[in-house]
Design a protein around this motif. Structure first.
Motif, short mmCIF file in Angstrom:
data_model
loop_
_atom_site.label_atom_id
_atom_site.label_comp_id
_atom_site.label_asym_id
_atom_site.label_seq_id
_atom_site.Cartn_x
_atom_site.Cartn_y
_atom_site.Cartn_z
N LYS A 1 2.80 0.51 2.06
CA LYS A 1 3.72 0.49 0.93
C LYS A 1 3.00 0.87 -0.37
O LYS A 1 3.54 1.62 -1.19
N LYS A 2 1.82 0.36 -0.54
CA LYS A 2 1.08 0.61 -1.76
C LYS A 2 0.75 2.08 -1.93
O LYS A 2 0.89 2.67 -3.01
N HIS B 1 11.41 3.21 3.07
CA HIS B 1 11.14 2.10 2.16
C HIS B 1 12.37 1.85 1.29
O HIS B 1 13.00 2.80 0.79
N LYS C 1 11.98 -3.25 -2.03
CA LYS C 1 10.59 -2.81 -1.87
C LYS C 1 10.08 -3.08 -0.45
O LYS C 1 8.88 -3.09 -0.20
N LYS C 2 11.00 -3.31 0.48
CA LYS C 2 10.62 -3.63 1.85
C LYS C 2 10.40 -2.36 2.66
O LYS C 2 11.13 -1.38 2.52
N GLU D 1 0.78 -3.04 6.72
CA GLU D 1 2.02 -2.53 6.15
C GLU D 1 2.01 -2.60 4.63
O GLU D 1 2.59 -1.75 3.95
N GLU D 2 1.36 -3.61 4.07
CA GLU D 2 1.25 -3.72 2.63
C GLU D 2 0.49 -2.53 2.05
O GLU D 2 0.80 -2.02 0.98
N GLU D 3 -0.52 -2.10 2.79
CA GLU D 3 -1.30 -0.94 2.35
C GLU D 3 -0.46 0.32 2.43
O GLU D 3 -0.55 1.20 1.57
N CYS E 1 -2.01 0.02 12.17
CA CYS E 1 -0.98 -1.03 12.14
C CYS E 1 -0.30 -1.10 13.49
O CYS E 1 0.44 -0.20 13.87
N ALA F 1 -0.62 -6.82 8.46
CA ALA F 1 -0.95 -6.77 7.04
C ALA F 1 -1.14 -5.35 6.54
O ALA F 1 -1.01 -5.07 5.34
#
Length: 273
Positions: A209-210, A177, A182-183, A205-207, A197, A203
């Motif tokens: 990162k979080k 990351h 923040k990518k 991927e957002e989880e 994933c 989508a």
């Protein structure tokens, strides 16, 4: 320019020169620099941009590079240079040279040649459009052996491919990351399976990162953003509930690479333990 025209006139017509006479013509082509040019590594050349790249001049370095007598290639006396370029490279070389010459009268191209003893060597040729004779471009430049460099590049590529294969298939989730953007830079197959994933744009991927990079944002919020004060490694256990109701217990290890502005995280699935 006059020297090129003069040597061209000497070499055309009835080409029945002895080897010594050809050598004299070649050495007279650059009379003030012949000694230096002949000591340079690789081949210094002057050639016509014709179907066979007919040579008007070659230094003695050509013989060390190819194993052939340079006099054999002058005006295609006994052999054409095109003949020792590996057949699978010839058309690509010609197209690349012509494309580059149309853009700025200079070119650089790498290809393989077959030496007199049958060895395949990678070479790099750098040249430019010197002048034109009877509608043909005259090219001048040099050719050097880059076989060692190509071998090192191939070995590095093979190592990188092996590392990539291991990372993608190891039964541990791995992600990278960017601290700046923040990518999510990378997520291996094992991690994607943990989160369901399938593709990079999913989508989920957002989880990832979080959940994975929350400690990083917390550190930055507290002002712990320097190499001396920020954590290098942090670990924690999380519980992830998937969309289909499956619960996964994971152990995460965050490795903060401040020099690369990157966080690398590993995830171990402890659900069955």
């Amino acid at each position: 320019m006059k020297k090129v025209c003069h040597i061209y006139e000497q070499l055309t017509g009835n080409f029945d020169f002895s080897q010594k006479k050809i050598e004299r013509i070649l050495d007279n082509f650059y009379p003030d620099q012949t000694s230096l040019i002949n000591k340079l590594p690789g081949a210094v050349f002057c050639c016509l941009d014709d179907e066979k790249w007919t040579f008007l001049y070659l230094n003695q370095g050509f013989e060390k590079l190819t194993g052939y007598k340079r006099t054999h290639f002058i005006m295609n006396n006994k052999r054409a240079f095109e003949d020792i370029i590996c057949s699978q490279d010839r058309q690509l070389v010609r197209e690349s040279i012509h494309r580059q010459l149309e853009e700025n009268d200079q070119y650089q191209v790498s290809y393989r040649i077959k030496t007199k003893n049958g060895q395949i060597r990678w070479v790099s040729a750098v040249g430019h459009h010197l002048q034109s004779i009877q509608g043909l471009r005259v090219l001048e430049g040099f050719i050097i052996d880059i076989s060692s460099q190509k071998k090192a590049e191939l070995e590095l590529a093979q190592k990188n491919e092996l590392i990539h294969t291991i990372i993608c298939n190891i039964p541990i989730g791995i992600a990278a990351h960017s601290m700046d953007t923040k990518k999510l830079l990378f997520a291996n197959d094992s991690l994607k399976k943990m989160f369901g994933c399938r593709e990079a744009g999913d989508a989920a991927e957002e989880e990832i990162k979080k959940i994975f990079f929350a400690p990083l944002r917390q550190n930055q919020a507290r002002g712990e953003n320097t190499e001396r004060t920020s954590k290098k490694v942090s670990q924690r256990d999380i519980i992830h509930k998937g969309e289909k109701g499956f619960t996964t217990f994971m152990h995460l290890t965050h490795i903060f690479l401040y020099g690369q502005n990157t966080v690398v995280t590993t995830a171990t699935d402890n659900t069955k333990i």
